[in-house]
Write a protein that holds these residues in place. Sequence first.
Motif, mmCIF file in Angstrom:
data_model
loop_
_atom_site.group_PDB
_atom_site.id
_atom_site.type_symbol
_atom_site.label_atom_id
_atom_site.label_comp_id
_atom_site.label_asym_id
_atom_site.label_seq_id
_atom_site.Cartn_x
_atom_site.Cartn_y
_atom_site.Cartn_z
ATOM 1 N N SER A 66 11.959 10.117 2.845
ATOM 2 C CA SER A 66 10.966 9.511 1.970
ATOM 3 C C SER A 66 10.995 8.000 2.110
ATOM 4 O O SER A 66 12.007 7.407 2.488
ATOM 5 C CB SER A 66 11.210 9.904 0.506
ATOM 6 N N LEU A 67 9.844 7.424 1.815
ATOM 7 C CA LEU A 67 9.687 5.967 1.758
ATOM 8 C C LEU A 67 9.114 5.629 0.387
ATOM 9 O O LEU A 67 8.077 6.166 -0.001
ATOM 10 C CB LEU A 67 8.738 5.488 2.860
ATOM 11 N N HIS A 68 9.797 4.780 -0.337
ATOM 12 C CA HIS A 68 9.362 4.383 -1.671
ATOM 13 C C HIS A 68 9.130 2.882 -1.687
ATOM 14 O O HIS A 68 9.983 2.118 -1.241
ATOM 15 C CB HIS A 68 10.428 4.767 -2.708
ATOM 16 N N ILE A 69 7.968 2.487 -2.170
ATOM 17 C CA ILE A 69 7.662 1.065 -2.321
ATOM 18 C C ILE A 69 7.588 0.747 -3.806
ATOM 19 O O ILE A 69 6.822 1.370 -4.553
ATOM 20 C CB ILE A 69 6.338 0.675 -1.643
ATOM 21 N N THR A 70 8.356 -0.206 -4.231
ATOM 22 C CA THR A 70 8.369 -0.634 -5.627
ATOM 23 C C THR A 70 7.382 -1.778 -5.819
ATOM 24 O O THR A 70 7.336 -2.689 -5.000
ATOM 25 C CB THR A 70 9.779 -1.106 -6.023
ATOM 26 N N ALA A 71 6.608 -1.696 -6.876
ATOM 27 C CA ALA A 71 5.678 -2.775 -7.230
ATOM 28 C C ALA A 71 4.816 -3.177 -6.043
ATOM 29 O O ALA A 71 4.965 -4.273 -5.487
ATOM 30 C CB ALA A 71 6.441 -3.973 -7.783
ATOM 31 N N THR A 72 3.915 -2.291 -5.658
ATOM 32 C CA THR A 72 3.098 -2.528 -4.469
ATOM 33 C C THR A 72 2.315 -3.830 -4.559
ATOM 34 O O THR A 72 1.946 -4.306 -5.648
ATOM 35 C CB THR A 72 2.101 -1.381 -4.270
ATOM 36 N N GLN A 73 2.063 -4.381 -3.374
ATOM 37 C CA GLN A 73 1.234 -5.577 -3.239
ATOM 38 C C GLN A 73 0.107 -5.263 -2.263
ATOM 39 O O GLN A 73 0.194 -4.294 -1.498
ATOM 40 C CB GLN A 73 2.084 -6.744 -2.715
ATOM 41 N N THR A 74 -0.931 -6.089 -2.260
ATOM 42 C CA THR A 74 -2.064 -5.822 -1.367
ATOM 43 C C THR A 74 -1.656 -5.873 0.097
ATOM 44 O O THR A 74 -2.282 -5.255 0.951
ATOM 45 C CB THR A 74 -3.208 -6.812 -1.622
ATOM 46 N N THR A 75 -0.587 -6.579 0.383
ATOM 47 C CA THR A 75 -0.099 -6.647 1.767
ATOM 48 C C THR A 75 0.538 -5.335 2.216
ATOM 49 O O THR A 75 0.827 -5.156 3.408
ATOM 50 C CB THR A 75 0.938 -7.769 1.917
ATOM 51 N N ASP A 76 0.761 -4.405 1.281
ATOM 52 C CA ASP A 76 1.337 -3.104 1.645
ATOM 53 C C ASP A 76 0.282 -2.140 2.167
ATOM 54 O O ASP A 76 0.625 -1.052 2.637
ATOM 55 C CB ASP A 76 2.029 -2.476 0.437
ATOM 56 N N VAL A 77 -0.980 -2.514 2.091
ATOM 57 C CA VAL A 77 -2.064 -1.645 2.543
ATOM 58 C C VAL A 77 -1.867 -1.258 4.007
ATOM 59 O O VAL A 77 -1.532 -2.092 4.847
ATOM 60 C CB VAL A 77 -3.434 -2.340 2.367
ATOM 61 N N GLY A 78 -2.081 0.025 4.287
ATOM 62 C CA GLY A 78 -1.935 0.506 5.649
ATOM 63 C C GLY A 78 -1.571 1.975 5.641
ATOM 64 O O GLY A 78 -1.544 2.619 4.584
ATOM 65 N N THR A 79 -1.300 2.502 6.809
ATOM 66 C CA THR A 79 -0.867 3.895 6.933
ATOM 67 C C THR A 79 0.591 3.922 7.346
ATOM 68 O O THR A 79 0.990 3.241 8.293
ATOM 69 C CB THR A 79 -1.729 4.638 7.970
ATOM 70 N N TYR A 80 1.365 4.703 6.628
ATOM 71 C CA TYR A 80 2.803 4.807 6.871
ATOM 72 C C TYR A 80 3.102 6.137 7.547
ATOM 73 O O TYR A 80 2.702 7.198 7.067
ATOM 74 C CB TYR A 80 3.574 4.687 5.555
ATOM 75 N N PHE A 81 3.778 6.051 8.675
ATOM 76 C CA PHE A 81 4.112 7.233 9.457
ATOM 77 C C PHE A 81 5.625 7.409 9.529
ATOM 78 O O PHE A 81 6.364 6.434 9.696
ATOM 79 C CB PHE A 81 3.613 7.105 10.899
ATOM 80 N N CYS A 82 6.053 8.658 9.444
ATOM 81 C CA CYS A 82 7.419 8.973 9.826
ATOM 82 C C CYS A 82 7.373 9.565 11.233
ATOM 83 O O CYS A 82 6.357 10.126 11.646
ATOM 84 C CB CYS A 82 8.061 9.951 8.848
ATOM 85 N N ALA A 83 8.448 9.407 11.948
ATOM 86 C CA ALA A 83 8.532 9.957 13.303
ATOM 87 C C ALA A 83 9.919 10.557 13.462
ATOM 88 O O ALA A 83 10.924 9.855 13.339
ATOM 89 C CB ALA A 83 8.297 8.874 14.352
ATOM 90 N N GLY A 84 9.942 11.843 13.714
ATOM 91 C CA GLY A 84 11.205 12.536 13.844
ATOM 92 C C GLY A 84 11.562 12.766 15.300
ATOM 93 O O GLY A 84 10.692 12.984 16.144
ATOM 94 N N LEU A 85 12.856 12.665 15.580
ATOM 95 C CA LEU A 85 13.339 12.954 16.917
ATOM 96 C C LEU A 85 14.090 14.260 16.887
ATOM 97 O O LEU A 85 14.922 14.490 16.014
ATOM 98 C CB LEU A 85 14.248 11.831 17.415
#
Lengths: 112, 114
Positions: free
Chosen positions: A73-92
């Motif tokens: 999991s990825l948790h972002i606390t107190a988001t900001q507008t600079t956090d906008v985007g798509t977050y991907f995980c990549a497993g090996l």
Amino acid sequence: GQQVMQIPQYQHVQEGEDFTTYCNSSTTLSNIQWYKQRPGGHPVFLIQLVKSGEVKKQKRLTFQFGEAKKNSSLHITATQTTDVGTYFCAGLGGYNFNKFYFGSGTKLNVKP
Amino acid sequence: SQTIHQWPATLVQPVGSPLSLECTVEGTSNPNLYWYRQAAGRGLQLLFYSVGIGQISSEVPQNLSASRPQDRQFILSSKKLLLSDSGFYLCAWSSGVGVSSPLHFGNGTRLTVT
């Protein structure tokens, strides 16, 4: 074949709210990486988790690797507008360190 | 420092035409090289990866092919494009050293097949 599922697909939050995206694998992963892709851009590496139960922090971002090494999991606390985007995980996978299987991504929109 | 170059940035091609996308890496030797495709608003699909010159592993059977004629050059090709080949094509490299190393992506090529 190996599958990496990621939820939610989209998340709209108000600036200042928290955000979490989850990644689940059908098989045990040797490690997992997280990437961020800004709109119109290419994915950029954020972090790698290797150990079972590992937790890493980058400022407002907290990354966790599950005990069974099948979820993260990825948790972002107190988001900001600079956090906008798509977050991907990549497993090996467990036997081939050269193949990165990406989750479907979570698109984060932050309203100011 | 290492850099990755991918071109062209955008491409509009008719159905049935050939395709050649090129990717080069500078500042490193014997990198692992990858081609990914990203459909609009979707995740990244691994198409091909290469651990050395002439060594290509294909992940998805389709009308695309890849070649690595030189250590730091990776080419994605098609003899006849299909409408379904439209998408955002990303080349990436990793050092392949140790357990794993991060992927470093090029700026991508937006391909529209008409």
